[in-house]
Write a protein that holds these residues in place. Structure first.
Motif, PDB file in Angstrom:
ATOM      1  N   GLU A  21      -7.068   1.612  -3.897  1.00 42.36           N
ATOM      2  CA  GLU A  21      -7.690   1.938  -2.608  1.00 42.36           C
ATOM      3  C   GLU A  21      -9.218   1.919  -2.736  1.00 42.36           C
ATOM      4  O   GLU A  21      -9.915   1.349  -1.904  1.00 42.36           O
ATOM      5  CB  GLU A  21      -7.238   3.318  -2.130  1.00 42.36           C
ATOM      6  CG  GLU A  21      -7.889   3.761  -0.851  1.00 42.36           C
ATOM      7  CD  GLU A  21      -7.489   5.171  -0.429  1.00 42.36           C
ATOM      8  OE1 GLU A  21      -8.140   5.697   0.494  1.00 42.36           O
ATOM      9  OE2 GLU A  21      -6.558   5.757  -1.005  1.00 42.36           O
ATOM     10  N   VAL A  47      -7.256  -0.508   2.526  1.00 50.49           N
ATOM     11  CA  VAL A  47      -5.847  -0.135   2.507  1.00 50.49           C
ATOM     12  C   VAL A  47      -5.734   1.191   1.777  1.00 50.49           C
ATOM     13  O   VAL A  47      -6.335   1.373   0.714  1.00 50.49           O
ATOM     14  CB  VAL A  47      -4.999  -1.226   1.801  1.00 50.49           C
ATOM     15  CG1 VAL A  47      -3.573  -0.771   1.606  1.00 50.49           C
ATOM     16  CG2 VAL A  47      -5.041  -2.525   2.571  1.00 50.49           C
ATOM     17  N   THR A 105      -0.193   3.123   1.366  1.00 54.32           N
ATOM     18  CA  THR A 105       0.250   1.790   1.773  1.00 54.32           C
ATOM     19  C   THR A 105       0.457   0.901   0.552  1.00 54.32           C
ATOM     20  O   THR A 105       1.420   0.125   0.497  1.00 54.32           O
ATOM     21  CB  THR A 105      -0.760   1.154   2.742  1.00 54.32           C
ATOM     22  OG1 THR A 105      -0.975   2.053   3.826  1.00 54.32           O
ATOM     23  CG2 THR A 105      -0.266  -0.175   3.263  1.00 54.32           C
ATOM     24  N   PHE A 106      -0.429   1.011  -0.447  1.00 57.60           N
ATOM     25  CA  PHE A 106      -0.226   0.265  -1.692  1.00 57.60           C
ATOM     26  C   PHE A 106       1.125   0.630  -2.295  1.00 57.60           C
ATOM     27  O   PHE A 106       1.892  -0.240  -2.710  1.00 57.60           O
ATOM     28  CB  PHE A 106      -1.346   0.543  -2.705  1.00 57.60           C
ATOM     29  CG  PHE A 106      -2.542  -0.342  -2.548  1.00 57.60           C
ATOM     30  CD1 PHE A 106      -2.479  -1.680  -2.861  1.00 57.60           C
ATOM     31  CD2 PHE A 106      -3.743   0.172  -2.083  1.00 57.60           C
ATOM     32  CE1 PHE A 106      -3.584  -2.511  -2.724  1.00 57.60           C
ATOM     33  CE2 PHE A 106      -4.853  -0.647  -1.932  1.00 57.60           C
ATOM     34  CZ  PHE A 106      -4.772  -1.983  -2.258  1.00 57.60           C
ATOM     35  N   VAL A 160       4.118  -0.807  -0.073  1.00 58.18           N
ATOM     36  CA  VAL A 160       4.281  -2.262  -0.144  1.00 58.18           C
ATOM     37  C   VAL A 160       4.705  -2.704  -1.541  1.00 58.18           C
ATOM     38  O   VAL A 160       5.659  -3.476  -1.691  1.00 58.18           O
ATOM     39  CB  VAL A 160       2.985  -2.988   0.293  1.00 58.18           C
ATOM     40  CG1 VAL A 160       3.091  -4.477   0.044  1.00 58.18           C
ATOM     41  CG2 VAL A 160       2.704  -2.707   1.763  1.00 58.18           C
ATOM     42  N   PRO A 191       4.198  -8.791   2.018  1.00 59.37           N
ATOM     43  CA  PRO A 191       3.109  -8.032   2.651  1.00 59.37           C
ATOM     44  C   PRO A 191       2.419  -8.825   3.753  1.00 59.37           C
ATOM     45  O   PRO A 191       2.545 -10.046   3.837  1.00 59.37           O
ATOM     46  CB  PRO A 191       2.143  -7.773   1.487  1.00 59.37           C
ATOM     47  CG  PRO A 191       2.397  -8.890   0.538  1.00 59.37           C
ATOM     48  CD  PRO A 191       3.856  -9.218   0.666  1.00 59.37           C
ATOM     49  N   PHE A 225      -3.191  -6.896   3.914  1.00 56.23           N
ATOM     50  CA  PHE A 225      -2.856  -6.196   2.673  1.00 56.23           C
ATOM     51  C   PHE A 225      -3.086  -7.104   1.474  1.00 56.23           C
ATOM     52  O   PHE A 225      -3.635  -6.686   0.458  1.00 56.23           O
ATOM     53  CB  PHE A 225      -1.405  -5.714   2.691  1.00 56.23           C
ATOM     54  CG  PHE A 225      -1.012  -5.036   1.409  1.00 56.23           C
ATOM     55  CD1 PHE A 225      -1.238  -3.685   1.238  1.00 56.23           C
ATOM     56  CD2 PHE A 225      -0.467  -5.759   0.361  1.00 56.23           C
ATOM     57  CE1 PHE A 225      -0.909  -3.054   0.038  1.00 56.23           C
ATOM     58  CE2 PHE A 225      -0.141  -5.146  -0.834  1.00 56.23           C
ATOM     59  CZ  PHE A 225      -0.357  -3.789  -0.994  1.00 56.23           C
ATOM     60  N   PHE A 229      -5.436  -6.398  -1.699  1.00 53.45           N
ATOM     61  CA  PHE A 229      -4.837  -6.388  -3.030  1.00 53.45           C
ATOM     62  C   PHE A 229      -5.613  -7.291  -3.990  1.00 53.45           C
ATOM     63  O   PHE A 229      -5.974  -6.886  -5.092  1.00 53.45           O
ATOM     64  CB  PHE A 229      -3.377  -6.844  -2.931  1.00 53.45           C
ATOM     65  CG  PHE A 229      -2.728  -7.082  -4.257  1.00 53.45           C
ATOM     66  CD1 PHE A 229      -2.221  -6.032  -4.996  1.00 53.45           C
ATOM     67  CD2 PHE A 229      -2.614  -8.369  -4.772  1.00 53.45           C
ATOM     68  CE1 PHE A 229      -1.624  -6.255  -6.231  1.00 53.45           C
ATOM     69  CE2 PHE A 229      -2.014  -8.604  -5.994  1.00 53.45           C
ATOM     70  CZ  PHE A 229      -1.522  -7.539  -6.728  1.00 53.45           C
TER      71      PHE A 229
END
Length: 138
Positions: free
Chosen positions: A81, A88, A92-93, A96, A103, A107, A111
């Protein structure tokens, strides 16, 4: 009249007593920021970097993403993050990367930014694999 005597429709404003949440937040020591290590280099003749272009399914793509996180520095979700600039959230990491669905594009960009920084070639490689899987999933 003292600040604690200020009235609101629900009664005295108790938030003005003592130290408030903002005072506590501002007095919290700053955590040392996560430092991105130098780009990892594989041994000549060996390719250890997970390649998203080898993924044939959404599950394979997510497995490659999880392996890539480990290869890039074994970041925690909170560190990811931070490294993506907060685009994100860590929750959420987790959702997903531990899930089973392909994704979203936003996202994916967060990433790649978190793991590889501003490497445009790496970004193009991940997007190409993602687009191929999106087209075959429809």
């Amino acid at each position: 009249m003292t600040p604690t005597g200020v009235l609101e429709p629900t009664g005295p404003n108790r938030a003005l007593n003592g130290t408030g949440w903002l005072d506590r937040l501002l007095s919290t020591p700053v955590v040392t920021p996560v430092e991105r290590s130098r780009p990892l280099r594989d041994i000549d003749g060996y390719e250890h970097r997970p390649n998203p272009l080898h993924a044939r399914t959404a599950a394979g793509f997510l497995l490659t993403m999880r392996r890539y996180v480990v290869w890039a520095g074994d970041w925690s979700y909170r560190e990811l993050e931070y490294l993506c600039g907060g685009a994100v959230k860590h929750t959420t990491f987790r959702q997903v990367l531990e899930g089973d669905r392909l994704p979203r594009y936003v996202f994916l960009m967060a990433f790649v930014t978190a793991c590889a920084g501003e490497d445009e070639a790496e970004r193009r490689r991940w997007v190409a694999a993602w687009q191929r899987l999106r087209l075959t999933a429809d």
